[in-house]
Motif scaffolding. Sequence first.
Motif, PDB file in Angstrom:
ATOM      1  N   SER A 114      -1.154  -1.230  -3.443  1.00  0.00           N
ATOM      2  CA  SER A 114      -0.522  -1.034  -3.130  1.00  0.00           C
ATOM      3  C   SER A 114       1.162   0.049  -4.122  1.00  0.00           C
ATOM      4  CB  SER A 114       0.675  -2.057  -2.195  1.00  0.00           C
ATOM      5  OG  SER A 114      -0.574  -2.399  -1.435  1.00  0.00           O
ATOM      6  N   GLU A 115       1.017  -0.359  -4.885  1.00  0.00           N
ATOM      7  CA  GLU A 115       2.554  -0.214  -6.120  1.00  0.00           C
ATOM      8  C   GLU A 115       2.264   0.973  -6.034  1.00  0.00           C
ATOM      9  OE1 GLU A 115       0.924  -3.770  -7.392  1.00  0.00           O
ATOM     10  OE2 GLU A 115       2.329  -3.780  -5.318  1.00  0.00           O
ATOM     11  N   ASP A 116       0.829   1.742  -6.349  1.00  0.00           N
ATOM     12  CA  ASP A 116       0.543   3.345  -6.319  1.00  0.00           C
ATOM     13  C   ASP A 116       1.394   4.318  -5.229  1.00  0.00           C
ATOM     14  OD1 ASP A 116      -0.872   2.541  -8.310  1.00  0.00           O
ATOM     15  OD2 ASP A 116      -2.829   3.308  -7.450  1.00  0.00           O
ATOM     16  N   ILE A 117       1.665   3.632  -4.291  1.00  0.00           N
ATOM     17  CA  ILE A 117       2.268   4.316  -3.486  1.00  0.00           C
ATOM     18  C   ILE A 117       3.733   5.356  -3.868  1.00  0.00           C
ATOM     19  CG2 ILE A 117       4.065   2.435  -2.372  1.00  0.00           C
ATOM     20  CD1 ILE A 117       3.086   3.323   0.237  1.00  0.00           C
ATOM     21  N   ASP A 118       4.367   4.663  -5.346  1.00  0.00           N
ATOM     22  CA  ASP A 118       5.948   5.022  -5.448  1.00  0.00           C
ATOM     23  C   ASP A 118       4.939   6.000  -6.762  1.00  0.00           C
ATOM     24  OD1 ASP A 118       8.334   4.107  -4.012  1.00  0.00           O
ATOM     25  OD2 ASP A 118       7.106   2.512  -4.500  1.00  0.00           O
ATOM     26  N   LYS A 119       3.741   6.367  -6.877  1.00  0.00           N
ATOM     27  CA  LYS A 119       3.751   6.587  -8.042  1.00  0.00           C
ATOM     28  C   LYS A 119       3.324   8.230  -7.448  1.00  0.00           C
ATOM     29  CE  LYS A 119       0.685   4.242 -11.262  1.00  0.00           C
ATOM     30  NZ  LYS A 119      -0.800   3.955 -11.639  1.00  0.00           N
ATOM     31  N   TYR A 120       3.298   8.028  -6.309  1.00  0.00           N
ATOM     32  CA  TYR A 120       2.401   9.268  -5.857  1.00  0.00           C
ATOM     33  C   TYR A 120       3.477  10.161  -4.588  1.00  0.00           C
ATOM     34  CZ  TYR A 120      -1.788   7.671  -7.965  1.00  0.00           C
ATOM     35  OH  TYR A 120      -2.932   7.631  -9.228  1.00  0.00           O
ATOM     36  N   ALA A 121       4.608   9.244  -4.076  1.00  0.00           N
ATOM     37  CA  ALA A 121       4.868   9.672  -3.026  1.00  0.00           C
ATOM     38  C   ALA A 121       6.548   9.034  -3.169  1.00  0.00           C
ATOM     39  CB  ALA A 121       4.911   9.125  -2.008  1.00  0.00           C
ATOM     40  N   LYS A 122       7.061  10.072  -2.815  1.00  0.00           N
ATOM     41  CA  LYS A 122       9.199   9.874  -2.949  1.00  0.00           C
ATOM     42  C   LYS A 122       9.927   9.051  -1.700  1.00  0.00           C
ATOM     43  CE  LYS A 122      10.056  14.287  -3.356  1.00  0.00           C
ATOM     44  NZ  LYS A 122      10.057  15.912  -3.972  1.00  0.00           N
ATOM     45  N   ASN A 123      11.097   8.357  -1.847  1.00  0.00           N
ATOM     46  CA  ASN A 123      11.553   9.180  -0.846  1.00  0.00           C
ATOM     47  C   ASN A 123      10.904   7.737   0.092  1.00  0.00           C
ATOM     48  OD1 ASN A 123      14.026   9.357  -1.887  1.00  0.00           O
ATOM     49  ND2 ASN A 123      12.903  11.539  -1.017  1.00  0.00           N
ATOM     50  N   VAL A 124       9.727   6.736   0.061  1.00  0.00           N
ATOM     51  CA  VAL A 124       9.102   6.105   0.987  1.00  0.00           C
ATOM     52  C   VAL A 124       9.665   4.865   1.955  1.00  0.00           C
ATOM     53  CG1 VAL A 124       6.635   4.654   0.757  1.00  0.00           C
ATOM     54  CG2 VAL A 124       7.468   5.818  -0.761  1.00  0.00           C
ATOM     55  N   LEU A 174       4.358  -1.447   7.289  1.00  0.00           N
ATOM     56  CA  LEU A 174       2.406  -0.780   7.075  1.00  0.00           C
ATOM     57  C   LEU A 174       2.047  -1.049   5.737  1.00  0.00           C
ATOM     58  CD1 LEU A 174       2.602   2.111   9.352  1.00  0.00           C
ATOM     59  CD2 LEU A 174       2.021   0.066  10.125  1.00  0.00           C
ATOM     60  N   ALA A 175       1.935  -0.961   4.796  1.00  0.00           N
ATOM     61  CA  ALA A 175       1.047  -0.907   3.859  1.00  0.00           C
ATOM     62  C   ALA A 175       0.963  -2.209   3.282  1.00  0.00           C
ATOM     63  CB  ALA A 175       1.745  -0.655   2.494  1.00  0.00           C
ATOM     64  N   ASP A 176       1.777  -3.049   3.800  1.00  0.00           N
ATOM     65  CA  ASP A 176       1.408  -5.070   3.637  1.00  0.00           C
ATOM     66  C   ASP A 176       0.841  -5.264   4.350  1.00  0.00           C
ATOM     67  OD1 ASP A 176       3.222  -4.805   1.425  1.00  0.00           O
ATOM     68  OD2 ASP A 176       5.337  -5.774   2.781  1.00  0.00           O
ATOM     69  N   LYS A 177       0.989  -4.870   5.228  1.00  0.00           N
ATOM     70  CA  LYS A 177       0.354  -5.235   6.658  1.00  0.00           C
ATOM     71  C   LYS A 177      -1.482  -4.700   6.266  1.00  0.00           C
ATOM     72  CE  LYS A 177      -0.324  -6.846  10.924  1.00  0.00           C
ATOM     73  NZ  LYS A 177      -0.732  -8.217  11.358  1.00  0.00           N
ATOM     74  N   LEU A 219      -5.897   2.715   6.667  1.00  0.00           N
ATOM     75  CA  LEU A 219      -5.008   3.228   7.821  1.00  0.00           C
ATOM     76  C   LEU A 219      -4.584   4.462   6.773  1.00  0.00           C
ATOM     77  CD1 LEU A 219      -2.396   3.751   9.602  1.00  0.00           C
ATOM     78  CD2 LEU A 219      -0.885   1.956   7.905  1.00  0.00           C
ATOM     79  N   THR A 220      -4.526   6.168   6.784  1.00  0.00           N
ATOM     80  CA  THR A 220      -3.916   6.575   5.999  1.00  0.00           C
ATOM     81  C   THR A 220      -2.460   7.090   6.466  1.00  0.00           C
ATOM     82  OG1 THR A 220      -5.917   7.739   5.446  1.00  0.00           O
ATOM     83  CG2 THR A 220      -4.280   9.342   4.627  1.00  0.00           C
ATOM     84  N   MET A 221      -1.165   6.936   5.387  1.00  0.00           N
ATOM     85  CA  MET A 221      -0.368   7.375   5.977  1.00  0.00           C
ATOM     86  C   MET A 221       0.060   8.896   5.313  1.00  0.00           C
ATOM     87  SD  MET A 221       1.750   4.222   5.494  1.00  0.00           S
ATOM     88  CE  MET A 221       1.811   3.818   4.494  1.00  0.00           C
ATOM     89  N   VAL A 222       0.978   9.509   5.938  1.00  0.00           N
ATOM     90  CA  VAL A 222       1.462  10.656   4.890  1.00  0.00           C
ATOM     91  C   VAL A 222       2.593  10.550   4.921  1.00  0.00           C
ATOM     92  CG1 VAL A 222       1.601  13.378   6.079  1.00  0.00           C
ATOM     93  CG2 VAL A 222      -0.440  12.397   6.595  1.00  0.00           C
ATOM     94  N   LEU A 223       3.077  10.530   3.609  1.00  0.00           N
ATOM     95  CA  LEU A 223       4.783  11.188   2.492  1.00  0.00           C
ATOM     96  C   LEU A 223       5.040  11.868   2.273  1.00  0.00           C
ATOM     97  CD1 LEU A 223       3.793   6.963   1.758  1.00  0.00           C
ATOM     98  CD2 LEU A 223       5.296   7.637   3.375  1.00  0.00           C
ATOM     99  N   GLU A 224       6.347  11.953   1.539  1.00  0.00           N
ATOM    100  CA  GLU A 224       7.023  12.636   0.395  1.00  0.00           C
ATOM    101  C   GLU A 224       6.143  12.929  -0.806  1.00  0.00           C
ATOM    102  OE1 GLU A 224      10.763  13.732   0.438  1.00  0.00           O
ATOM    103  OE2 GLU A 224      11.091  12.944   2.203  1.00  0.00           O
TER     104      GLU A 224
END
Length: 328
Positions: free
Chosen positions: A69-79, A86-89, A95-100
């Motif tokens: 889950s921590e990788d979310i901040d490696k590949y997306a910003k302003n999460v 949602l990631a925690d749950k 589930l695929t999330m579209v982010l910046e």
Amino acid sequence: MKVFRISSPDSEQVDIVAEMLRNGELCVIPTETVYGLAANALDESAVDGIFRAKNRPNDNPLTVHICDSEDIDKYAKNVPDSARVLADKFWSGALTMVLERSGSIPPKVSAGSPTVALRMPDNDVSRAIIRKSGVPIVATSANRSGSPSPTTLSHVLDDMQGRVSAVVDGGDLELGIESTVINMLTNPPKILRLGSIGVAELESVIGVVEFDEKSAPASAHKHYSIGKKSVLVSGELDKFREYTESFKGDFAVLCFDGEESFFSCPCVTLGDKSNPPEVGRRFFSALRELEKLDVSTVFMRYPEDDSPISLAVKSRLMKTAENNFVEL
Ligand code: TXA
Ligand code: MG
């Protein structure tokens, strides 16, 4: 092309596949939803190779598959916080999330869009391969573009033999329907594709979400095509039979278990109507069986219930039928 059967995330074969990916080779890996055609996101020719192997239109972005889950901040910003909740749950899961998109992911991965789709698959072996590779990994359903997604090794071989360096055999997959895709950059967030995680489940965690599959990239392209005229028909079984009997021409039927004896034409079953998870697991195999039949038209029964998996199946059947829908 090598086929690996890897039973443990600690297997030495995990390192072999991870190294192939790092070196720019294409490999198919199992997930809990459908098989994924994977590549090193940082290797431009490997990413191009994915589009070529699938014959995928290059306006359709790829999903970065992560192992933590921590990788979310490696590949997306302003999460946004809602994405973290949602990631925690739901991660690891469908589930695929579209982010910046952050600067660490090349624009090509996202078809030039400033966004990135992230998903953490619920498959130990694939997460271990991603972790060992040491690079961001993109993956997309391992089918020829426009065809049904692959949920068995034989589907993968039918579509990808000779086009990839390796396939990791994960047997028949657990869910069989691709992940729910949600765009977290709109207010309210928009579901771009329905999967086994449904609207109510998402709303119970983050409040109102909208369903807007038309705003998904590449939604104008063909999806889940079986190469035949297909008609999705809603209504009671006897009316459905009457409707098909009045048709002048050769046809097959997609129905549920126990309904085959009503028809004298070739039938493919989606499984037990009262068991949506089973229907989900059977779904793409059923479409591929229909594809192989020597008929020009297919009439497809409409799952009438509104469970998340049935809604996901219905939205895919609508695409197979190219919106050719009849209500009796
Ligand atoms: O369950 C799944 O999601 C499977 C497994 C292999 O993980 N993957 C999958 O990938 O179905 P694919 O490429 O067949 O579908 C991904 C969907 C596509 O509809 C694509 O347009 C959308 O996600 N997508 C990817 N990146 C996006 C982005 N940056 N913005 C909006 N939609 C995106
Ligand atoms: Mg796909």
